[in-house]
Write a protein that holds these residues in place. Sequence first.
Motif: not given
Length: 338
Positions: A4-30
């Motif tokens: 239930l908690t996952w379903r209520q918070q999944r939009a926030q969790f997925l948004t954070a995961a997307a930001v994290l992936v983009l930040a990781a890709a840029y910072l690792l390459v740079d």
Amino acid sequence: MTWLTWRQQRAQFLTAAAVLVLAAAYLLVDGVRLRHGIHGLPTDCGVNQCFDLERAISSKRNAYLAAGALVLLAPALIGAFWGAPLIARELEAGTHRTVWNQSVPRGRWLAAKLLLTTAAAVLVTGLLSLLTTWYAAPFDRFDHNRFQPLLFGLRGLVPLGYAAFAVALGACVGLFLRRTLAAAAVTLAVFAAVQVLVPLAVRPHLQRPVHELAAVQKGPAAFHGTFAGFDTPGGRLGPDSRMLATFDVPDGWVLSGRTPQPARDATGRVFTYASPPCPRSGQLPPDEACMAEADVYVAVDYQPADRYWTFQLAETGLYLALATALAALTSWRLRRLG
């Protein structure tokens, strides 16, 4: 409850995961590019002499600042958009009655929501901090300032404590205010106030600073002091104007000597315009040769570099203790809610 908690918070969790992936890709390459660009360059060539290294570091300075800003903002946004709606949204919509009238006790309901949300917040913030700490390593070797108040909380362990505290703060405020938007705004304001208060009023006292009369432009290479002019009481330079000097401890945290302090001799007598450190040379202001040869000292309070991780652990523990206290207050209040 976990589902239930996952379903209520999944939009926030997925948004954070997307930001994290983009930040990781840029910072690792740079970060790899930066390390390749400075490979083989000397790092111990003295102040204002490592021009090639300085040029390479400066070219990545904006990305470095952006990464630090991301780590700084992440806990605050998590507290406002994950923690504040955690209970306030249920109370605002009236769905808490359905949940509490079932077989799930209030304490278990709260524990499941808080633990899952806090774990996700600590994971996201911890990975951002790890990436930023790795990316910032060349800057730290060049700037020697990671212990400074504005940078201390942008890497290492303390962002994890910030994230846990932000979630607990948001949940507690949301329970008392019962309005999601109001709780988010108050959470941001309180979190920002604590982030200002702790470096100014708490962190300097986590361990007694070292106090010493330190030699300016003399002694161990770890210390660096410079002439900073004369004070001008009443806006006028006179015979009694005190000679001032600054003092820096690379990789340490200077609490008193970073602002100009009166320069003294070994006995503590303050140098003035009428009694400079090299009276025979007649050089005013004193040149580097005079400052290197004369016994010029400045009283300084500082935290040495080897205390960095001690302070990281202490401040992380402080924020985790605050998060635990807020969670206990939330649980107590929830059990008495009609």
